[in-house]
Design a protein around this motif. Sequence first.
Motif, mmCIF file in Angstrom:
data_model
loop_
_atom_site.group_PDB
_atom_site.id
_atom_site.type_symbol
_atom_site.label_atom_id
_atom_site.label_comp_id
_atom_site.label_asym_id
_atom_site.label_seq_id
_atom_site.Cartn_x
_atom_site.Cartn_y
_atom_site.Cartn_z
ATOM 1 N N ALA A 205 0.829 -1.216 0.000
ATOM 2 C CA ALA A 205 0.000 0.000 0.000
ATOM 3 C C ALA A 205 0.860 1.262 0.000
ATOM 4 C CB ALA A 205 -0.924 -0.002 1.211
ATOM 5 N N ALA A 206 2.028 1.193 0.659
ATOM 6 C CA ALA A 206 2.911 2.357 0.739
ATOM 7 C C ALA A 206 3.791 2.505 -0.500
ATOM 8 C CB ALA A 206 3.790 2.257 1.984
ATOM 9 N N GLY A 207 3.736 1.520 -1.398
ATOM 10 C CA GLY A 207 4.567 1.577 -2.595
ATOM 11 C C GLY A 207 6.036 1.420 -2.291
ATOM 12 N N ASP A 208 6.356 0.546 -1.315
ATOM 13 C CA ASP A 208 7.752 0.338 -0.894
ATOM 14 C C ASP A 208 8.213 -1.054 -1.347
ATOM 15 O OD1 ASP A 208 10.156 -0.085 0.436
ATOM 16 O OD2 ASP A 208 9.512 1.007 2.234
ATOM 17 N N PRO A 209 8.825 -1.167 -2.531
ATOM 18 C CA PRO A 209 9.205 -2.473 -3.075
ATOM 19 C C PRO A 209 10.160 -3.256 -2.173
ATOM 20 C CG PRO A 209 9.345 -0.791 -4.772
ATOM 21 C CD PRO A 209 9.148 -0.072 -3.472
ATOM 22 N N ALA A 210 11.175 -2.596 -1.613
ATOM 23 C CA ALA A 210 12.154 -3.296 -0.784
ATOM 24 C C ALA A 210 11.497 -3.865 0.471
ATOM 25 C CB ALA A 210 13.299 -2.354 -0.403
ATOM 26 N N ALA A 211 10.638 -3.080 1.099
ATOM 27 C CA ALA A 211 9.961 -3.542 2.311
ATOM 28 C C ALA A 211 8.998 -4.677 1.996
ATOM 29 C CB ALA A 211 9.219 -2.388 2.976
ATOM 30 N N ALA A 212 8.291 -4.590 0.861
ATOM 31 C CA ALA A 212 7.347 -5.642 0.484
ATOM 32 C C ALA A 212 8.081 -6.953 0.232
ATOM 33 C CB ALA A 212 6.567 -5.224 -0.756
ATOM 34 N N SER A 213 9.189 -6.872 -0.487
ATOM 35 C CA SER A 213 9.978 -8.073 -0.774
ATOM 36 C C SER A 213 10.525 -8.696 0.508
ATOM 37 C CB SER A 213 11.125 -7.719 -1.723
ATOM 38 O OG SER A 213 11.893 -8.851 -2.033
ATOM 39 N N ALA A 214 11.054 -7.855 1.399
ATOM 40 C CA ALA A 214 11.614 -8.350 2.658
ATOM 41 C C ALA A 214 10.528 -8.964 3.540
ATOM 42 C CB ALA A 214 12.314 -7.214 3.399
ATOM 43 N N ILE A 220 8.026 -16.404 4.308
ATOM 44 C CA ILE A 220 8.434 -17.690 3.724
ATOM 45 C C ILE A 220 9.441 -18.403 4.622
ATOM 46 C CG2 ILE A 220 9.625 -18.754 1.767
ATOM 47 C CD1 ILE A 220 8.478 -16.443 0.045
ATOM 48 N N GLU A 221 10.400 -17.652 5.155
ATOM 49 C CA GLU A 221 11.410 -18.256 6.028
ATOM 50 C C GLU A 221 10.789 -18.750 7.329
ATOM 51 O OE1 GLU A 221 14.314 -15.169 6.286
ATOM 52 O OE2 GLU A 221 15.384 -15.849 4.474
ATOM 53 N N ALA A 222 9.846 -17.992 7.863
ATOM 54 C CA ALA A 222 9.148 -18.429 9.077
ATOM 55 C C ALA A 222 8.366 -19.705 8.800
ATOM 56 C CB ALA A 222 8.220 -17.332 9.581
ATOM 57 N N ALA A 223 7.721 -19.781 7.626
ATOM 58 C CA ALA A 223 6.958 -20.980 7.273
ATOM 59 C C ALA A 223 7.865 -22.196 7.164
ATOM 60 C CB ALA A 223 6.214 -20.753 5.957
ATOM 61 N N ALA A 224 9.066 -22.005 6.610
ATOM 62 C CA ALA A 224 10.003 -23.124 6.491
ATOM 63 C C ALA A 224 10.384 -23.660 7.870
ATOM 64 C CB ALA A 224 11.251 -22.681 5.732
#
Length: 238
Positions: A205-214, A220-224
Motif C-alpha cells: 500500500a505504501a509503494g515500498d518495493p524493498a519492504a514488500a519483498s523483505a 516464507i522463512e518463518a513458514a520453512a
Amino acid sequence: MVGFRTMHQRVVDELGRRIVGGAWAPGRALPVEDALATEIGVSRGALREAVKALVAKGMLEVRPRTGTRVLAPEHWNHLDRDVLRWQQAGDPAALLRDTGELRRIVEPEAARLAAERARPDDVRALSDALAAMEAAAARPGRVGYVEADIAFHRALLDASGNRLLGSLGRAVDIALEHSFHVSTQTPGAVEASLPAHRAIVDAVAAGDPAAASAAVLSVIEAAAQEIAESPGLPRAPG
C-alpha cells in the motif's frame, strides 16, 4: 456425462498414482491394454481416454509398435493440479521442499512488483484476504484459515501485474494448501503469521518495493521453520 467424467477421472487417478508411486519405471511399457483394463475394471475405451489425459500431462508417451511408455519425472507437468495431488499423496516431503523453493524464487519479486504496480483494487483484495485470515484465526479450529491464506498469496501474485505470475498462483493452490496445512500445525505459527502478513499489505500500500519483498521473504522463512517443527511434517519415503 457426469458419470463419464467420474469414471474418466477415476481411471486417470489410478494410473497417475501408480506412475508417481513408481509402479512402472520410466521407459517401461504399460501392461497390455486388455490386461490393464481388466485389472482396473474398466473398458478399453475408458483406459485409452485416461492414457490420452496422461500423455497431455507429460507422464506417458504412445508410440506405434512400441506401445505406451512411462516418461521420466522431468517430462511431467508439475504445475498440473492432478500431478500435484498425486505427488502430495506419494511424496509429500518432496512437494513441501519444492514448494518452499518455488516461493523463495517467485514471491519476493512478485511483492516488489506489487508495491510498484498495485491498483487500489489489488490492495483491497490483499486487505480483504488478511481480514479473512484474522477472522478464521479467531474461530474454533481456525476453520477457513488455510483457504484465506492461499487467497492472500494469490492476491499478491495478481497484484504484481504480471499475468503469468497470477496464473502460477492459481496453478499451485494444491501445493500451497499442503504447505500451509503443515506449517499452521506448529504452535504459535498462526499468531506470528498475521502481523507478518500485515507488513506485506502495508508495504504494498505504501509503494515500498524493498519492504514488500523483505516482508514476504520473512513470511516464507518463518513458514520453512514452522514446517520443520510441525507435528504434521510428513516423512520422506524410505
